[in-house]
Design a protein around this motif. Structure first.
Motif: not given
Length: 989
Positions: A82, A85, A88, A91, A95, A113-114, A117, A119-120, A404
Motif C-alpha cells: 500500500e 497508494l 492508505a 486511513h 478510520w 472523506e475523499s 475513500g 467519497r469518489e 481500482s
C-alpha cells in the motif's frame, strides 16, 4: 512490524512477574516521559532500527501503558503493497474517528472523506487533508488524550507520511503523542539511499531514537530468559549468529529446537573457533528472512500460493473474505484445509474472522490474516518464482474492481514483455496522480508504462516523463536512473522530448552534485524551445519550474546567461516569476534610470514587491503544490520574509521528499537566524548539512552550511567558520556558485568584528566590495552592509562608510523590504557623526525593530559607547545593559564580552567584568551543577509549570528544541517525568 513478543526481548522481571525489554531502558524512558507529559504538551518519538530490533515490542509496551492510563490509542501498520497508494496509512489511523466529524468544516470533511475513500467525486487535497486530520485528532483529544502508534513507517505512503509530519509539527498545544517505528535509511552492506526513497519517514523526526544491537551482556541475559533450555554449548553459536538482534535471539533457538532431532550437531559447540557457523552463509540483510524459508516450502503449493497473494495484496488481500474468494478461484484445495494448514504452520493467524476475535466475541470488524512477522511476508515474496508472483498479481487484478488503481498496478506486475494498451492506462494514471501533486508516486508508474511500451520512441519519452516526475517529487536517485535509461534508449541521439529531459538533468545535477552547469547550458535553450510551437505540449507544466530553477541558479552563480534567459522569458510566465526576478535582481533592463537597480521606482517598483507578495500569497491555492508557491517562497527569501508568510509552507505539507523539505528547512533556518533563534537555526543547519551530506545532496548541504556559517560568524567562532572553507569557499568556487563563496568571505568580516579586530574586518570588507560600489544582483549584499560599515568606522575609514551608504541609498536597496530598511537604518546610525543620536533613536523607533535582535543590540552597544564618550553614563549604561542581555541570550559570547566591558566602564561592576562574557542576566537563576547553562534555564522554567511552547517563546527557541533539552535533563536529574523536575532541581543542587 517486529515479532509480537520481541525486543529487546521481554525478560521476566522481579516484581509480580512483570516484563521488561532487555537493553531498551532509554527507549522506555523516552516513551514513559512522552506519555506522562501528554496533558502538558504533545510530542513525538520515532524508534528507528533494523527488523527484529524491538520497535513493535516497544510500541506494544507503549500501547499497554497508554490503555492502562485511560488514553485513547489509534494504530497504523504500514504495508509495502500500500506504500504507493495516497493516504492508505492515514486511513488506518483516522478510520475509528470518522463517526464523529462535527468539528470539521464542510470543506475539511469532503477532503478527508475523499482521501480515505469514502467519497469518489473529488480528488483529495493534501493541505486540507492535513488540517482536517489535525482538527479531528484535536476534537477526539478533548474527551481524553490520544496516543497514535505508527508501526512500519517505512511502508507508509508519502502522502500519509507528510500528513503525519504536519501533525507532529503542530502537536505542542494538544494532548496527543505520536510514537512511530521505522527502519533505517540504509543497512550495513547496502548502497546508501536517499531518505525519501528508503521510507525513513523524514516527515516525522521528533525525537529519533536508534535501536542498536544488544551488547553481549544484554543478549546473553535475553537468551537465557527466553530459552533457558538452550545448552551452554549452543549459546555461543546463537550469540554469534544473532549479532545482538533480539528477534534472531528468539527465532534462532526456536529453529534449532525444531531441527535438533534430525540435526543434533546444532546443539553442540562449533568444531573450531574459526569454523563455519550454521547460518554464516546467509548475508546479514536476508538472514532473518531465510529463517522462514523451510517452513514456507514445507507448505503445500496451494497454501503457499494463497499466502503469497495475501503478502502481495496488502490490506485488501488480507481480509479473510476476500482471500477466501480468491482461493476458491485459484486452487482446488478447500478453504478450510488451507486455513487449517496456515494456522498449524504458525506463519500467520486469523484475527476477528467472520466478525469475531477468534474466541467467538463480536468485534464488528472484517476478519484479517495477520502474518507472524513481516519477514514471513518478505520471505514469501523472496522465495516465489517470477511466474508464481505474476500469477498472484493476476489473481489480485481479477479480484479488484475495474476502476481500482491497485488493479492497474497488479496488471502491470503480472505482465511479461510489452503491452501498449496497459502502458496507456498506466500513463494516464501516472498523469492523473501527478496532476494531484503525487509526482513521487507517479514516477514509478510512468516508469513501468515505459517498460511496457513496444515503441522505442514512446518508451524513451515515457522514461523522460518519469524522470521529470521523480525530480519534481524529490526522488532524485530514481530520476537519475530513469535519465540513464532514456539516454541508453536514444543513443547516439539526445533523448526526446528535449525540454523535459533538460529540466530533469539540470535539476538532478544541481541537487545531487551542486553543479549548475547543466542549468546554464541547457535551460536557456529549453526555454526558447518552450516558447516555440514545437514546445507547446510541455509549456504549461515546465515553463515556471524551469524559470524557478534558473532563478535559483542565477542567484547562486550570478551568471549572466541565467539572468538573460530569465529576463527574456519572465514576461511569458505568470506574475510570480516577474515578482521573484524583481525581488532578487531589481527592475528588468530598460526600466528605471540607466544603470540603476532601483532609481525612482515607478508603479510596481522594488518597494512594491512586499505588497504584491502578500497579495499573491493570499491568492495561492492552499490545497496543492504549485510552481507559483515555489516562486513566491523564493521571493520571500529574497525579502528576508519567509517567516512572515506561514501560508507559503501549506502547499508543500504533503510533499514527502527530503530534498523538498530540506530546501524549505534551510530557508526557515535562515529566518530563525535573522529573528534571534540562533540555537534552533544552528541545530537545524548542522542536522540538515549532516543528513544532506550523508545522502549525497550537495546543494542542500551548501544551503545548510551557509546557515550554520551565519551563526558561527556572529558568535565569533573562528575555527568553526574556517572549517567551512572547503565546501563554502573552495568547492563553491569550483562549482561556479560564487555567491556562496562571497557570502562566506563576508562572514569573515562579521567574525573579526566580534573579537574587535577592526583592521582585519576592514581588509575583508573592502576586498569583497569596494567603497561606493554596488555589486550587480548581489543576493546577500544587504546582510553584510552593517558589517561593512562598522568595519570601516572602527578602523578609521568613516568617509568610506559614508560614501558607501550614499551609493546604497541611491540604489534604493532600503526599499526592498522592512529588513533591508532596518539594516540601512542601523548602518547609517553606526556611520553617523553630529546627528548620530537622532539616527540611533530612529533605529529604536523602527516598526518591529525587536524582530531583528542582533543588529538592534549592535546599534545599542555602539550608541552606548558614543554616550559614554560624551559623559552620559546613565543612558550609556541602559544601552549597554540591553545589548548585553541580548548578546547573552543569543550566545554571542565575544559580543557579550564587549558589552560587559562597555557597561563596566560606565557602571563599574555592572557588567561582571571579563568573567561575564556570556553570563546570565540578573533575573536568571544560577546554573545547576549537573546541567549546562541552557539546560538550567529550561529546567527552571519547566519547574515553574511552563509548557515547551511558553519556554520557547521566552528563550527564542522552538518547542522541539526545548523538548530535546528536557530529554537530556531527565536522566541527568534521575527523573522520568516532567512533574519531578522542581523537586529534583532542589535535591541535586
Amino acid at each position: 512490524m517486529e515479532a509480537d513478543d520481541m525486543p529487546g526481548g521481554p525478560v521476566a522481571g522481579a516484581e509480580r512477574g512483570a516484563e521488561v525489554l532487555a537493553g531498551r531502558d532509554e527507549q522506555l524512558t523516552a516513551i514513559d516521559a512522552a506519555l506522562a507529559g501528554i496533558a502538558a504538551a504533545g510530542t513525538s518519538v520515532l524508534l528507528r532500527g533494523d527488523p527484529g530490533m524491538g520497535k513493535t515490542a516497544l510500541l506494544k509496551a507503549a500501547e499497554t501503558k497508554a490503555r492502562d492510563a485511560g488514553l485513547r490509542v489509534l494504530r497504523m501498520t504500514g504495508a509495502e503493497a500500500e506504500s504507493g497508494l495516497p493516504f492508505a496509512a492515514l486511513h488506518q489511523v483516522l478510520w475509528p474517528l470518522l463517526d464523529d466529524t462535527r468539528a470539521l468544516s464542510a470543506e475539511q470533511r469532503d477532503a478527508l472523506e475523499s482521501a480515505l475513500g469514502v467519497r469518489e467525486d473529488m480528488p483529495p487535497e493534501g493541505f486540507t487533508v492535513a488540517g482536517a486530520a489535525l482538527t479531528l485528532l484535536a476534537h477526539a483529544a478533548l474527551r481524553r488524550p490520544v496516543v497514535v502508534l505508527l508501526d512500519d513507517l517505512q511502508w507508509a505512503d508519502p502522502s500519509s507520511a507528510a500528513v503525519f509530519g504536519y501533525l507532529r509539527r503542530h502537536l505542542a498545544p494538544l494532548p496527543v503523542v505520536i510514537l512511530g517505528a521505522t527502519r533505517p535509511t540504509a543497512r550495513p552492506g547496502d548502497e546508501p539511499h536517499a531518505p525519501e526513497e528508503s521510507g525513513d519517514a523524514e516527515g516525522l523526526p521528533g525525537r529519533v531514537i536508534d535501536l542498536e544491537p544488544l551488547d553481549e551482556r544484554q543478549a546473553r541475559r535475553l537468551l537465557r530468559a527466553r530459552h533457558p533450555w538452550l545448552p551452554d554449548t549452543a549459546q555461543h553459536r546463537v550469540l554469534r549468529a544473532a549479532g545482538g538482534n533480539p528477534l534472531a535471539l528468539h527465532e534462532l533457538p526456536v529453529q534449532i529446537r525444531r531441527a535438533a532431532p534430525d540435526h543434533p550437531a546444532l546443539l553442540a559447540a562449533p568444531a573450531a573457533a574459526d569454523g563455519t557457523e550454521p547460518f554464516d552463509e546467509l548475508p546479514l540483510g536476508t538472514r532473518l528472512g531465510s529463517l522462514y524459508e523451510d517452513s514456507l516450502r514445507a507448505l503445500p503449493d496451494s497454501t503457499r500460493h494463497v499466502l503469497l497473494v495475501a503478502a502481495l495484496g496488502g490490506s485488501f488481500a488480507q481480509r479473510v473474505s476476500v482471500l477466501r474468494d480468491m482461493a476458491r478461484h485459484a486452487v482446488t484445495t478447500p478453504w478450510t484445509e488451507i486455513r487449517r494448514r496456515i494456522e498449524a504452520s504458525g506463519l500467520a493467524r486469523f484475527d476477528g474472522t467472520d466478525g469475531t476475535d477468534g474466541a467467538g466475541r463480536a468485534e464488528g470488524t472484517q476478519g484479517l490474516v495477520v502474518f507472524h512477522h513481516p519477514l514471513v511476508r518478505a520471505c514469501l515474496v523472496h522465495i516465489a518464482s517470477p511466474a508464481e508472483r505474476r500469477a498472484a498479481h493476476r489473481l489480485l487484478a481479477r479480484a479488484l474492481p475495474t476502476a481500482s488503481p491497485q488493479r492497474i498496478t497488479h496488471l502491470a506486475a503480472a505482465t511479461v514483455g510489452t503491452d501498449a494498451e496497459l502502458a496507456e492506462l498506466l500513463h494516464a494514471r501516472a498523469d492523473g496522480m501527478a496532476a494531484q501533486g503525487g509526482d513521487a508516486e507517479a514516477a514509478g508508474m510512468m516508469a513501468r508504462a515505459a517498460g511496457l511500451s513496444p515503441d522505442p520512441a514512446t518508451r524513451t519519452a515515457r522514461l523522460v516523463a518519469a524522470s521529470g516526475m521523480a525530480a519534481r517529487g524529490g526522488r532524485l536517485r530514481l530520476a537519475v536512473e530513469l535519465l540513464a535509461g532514456a539516454e541508453a534508449e536514444a543513443r547516439p541521439e539526445q533523448p526526446e522530448p528535449a525540454a523535459p529531459y533538460a529540466f530533469a538533468l539540470a535539476y538532478t545535477r544541481l541537487q545531487l552534485h551542486g553543479d549548475p552547469a547543466p542549468s546554464l547550458e541547457l535551460l536557456p535553450g529549453a526555454l526558447d524551445l518552450l516558447a516555440s510551437p514545437e514546445g507547446r505540449d510541455h509549456r504549461a507544466c515546465l515553463l515556471e519550474p524551469m524559470l524557478f530553477l534558473l532563478l535559483v541558479v542565477a542567484v547562486y552563480t550570478g551568471d549572466e546567461r541565467a539572468w538573460d534567459a530569465v529576463n527574456r522569458h519572465a514576461g511569458d510566465a505568470m506574475e510570480p516569476v516577474a515578482l521573484c526576478r524583481r525581488a532578487w535582481a531589481g527592475p528588468p533592463p530598460g526600466e528605471g534610470a540607466p544603470g540603476a537597480r532601483a532609481g525612482a521606482a515607478p508603479t510596481g517598483g522594488p518597494d512594491d514587491v512586499p505588497r504584491r507578495l502578500r497579495e499573491a500569497v493570499v491568492a495561492l491555492p492552499a490545497d496543492r503544490e504549485t510552481s507559483a508557491a515555489w516562486l513566491l517562497l523564493w521571493t520571500a527569501a529574497a525579502l528576508d520574509a519567509v517567516g512572515e508568510h506561514d501560508a507559503l509552507a501549506s502547499p508543500f505539507v504533503r510533499h514527502h521528499a527530503y530534498v523538498t523539505q530540506a530546501f524549505i528547512e534551510s530557508l526557515r533556518a535562515h529566518d530563525d537566524f535573522l529573528h534571534g533563534r540562533w540555537d534552533a537555526a544552528l541545530a537545524a543547519a548542522r542536522d540538515g548539512a549532516r543528513t544532506s551530506a550523508a545522502h549525497g545532496y550537495a546543494f542542500n548541504e551548501m544551503l545548510f552550511l551557509q546557515n550554520a556559517g551565519q551563526v558561527l560568524a556572529a558568535r565569533g567562532d573562528d575555527d568553526a567558520l574556517a572549517a567551512l572553507e572547503p565546501l563554502l569557499g573552495q568547492a563553491a568556487r569550483e562549482r561556479n556558485t560564487l555567491r556562496a563563496a562571497e557570502r562566506l568571505h563576508g562572514l569573515r568580516t562579521l567574525c573579526a568584528l566580534a573579537h574587535g579586530r577592526a583592521d582585519e574586518a576592514w581588509d575583508h570588507a573592502r576586498s569583497l566590495t569596494a567603497p561606493g560600489e554596488i555589486p550587480p544582483p548581489g543576493p546577500w549584499f544587504h546582510l553584510s552592509l552593517v558589517d561593512w560599515v562598522q568595519a570601516a568606522v572602527d578602523s578609521g575609514h568613516r568617509p568610506d562608510a559614508l560614501r558607501h551608504l550614499r551609493a546604497v541609498r541611491a540604489a534604493g536597496a532600503a526599499r526592498a523590504s522592512a529588513h533591508h530598511a532596518f539594516l540601512m537604518a542601523v548602518a547609517e546610525a553606526l556611520a553617523g557623526e553630529a546627528e548620530a543620536d537622532q539616527l540611533f533613536e530612529a533605529v529604536y523607533a523602527f516598526p518591529g525593530a525587536e524582530r531583528w535582535p542582533f543588529p538592534l543590540a549592535r546599534a545599542r552597544l555602539a550608541h552606548g559607547a558614543r554616550l559614554r564618550r560624551h559623559g552620559l553614563h546613565g543612558p550609556a549604561a541602559a544601552r549597554c545593559r540591553a545589548a548585553l542581555d541580548t548578546f547573552t541570550r543569543l550566545g554571542a559570547t565575544p559580543w557579550a564580552a564587549q558589552a560587559a566591558r562597555a557597561l563596566d566602564a560606565v557602571a563599574p561592576g555592572a557588567g561582571g567584568g571579563a568573567e561575564a562574557e556570556a553570563g546570565p542576566s540578573d533575573d536568571t537563576p544560577p546554573r545547576h551543577p549537573l546541567l549546562s547553562a541552557q539546560e538550567s534555564r529550561i529546567a527552571e522554567l519547566a519547574a515553574q509549570g511552563l509548557t515547551n511552547r511558553q519556554i520557547g517563546e521566552r528563550l527564542g527557541l522552538s518547542p522541539r528544541t526545548i523538548g530535546a533539552h528536557l530529554y537530556k535533563v531527565f536522566p541527568k536529574l534521575g527523573i522520568t517525568t516532567r512533574a519531578g523536575i522542581a523537586r529534583a532541581l532542589k535535591e541535586t543542587r
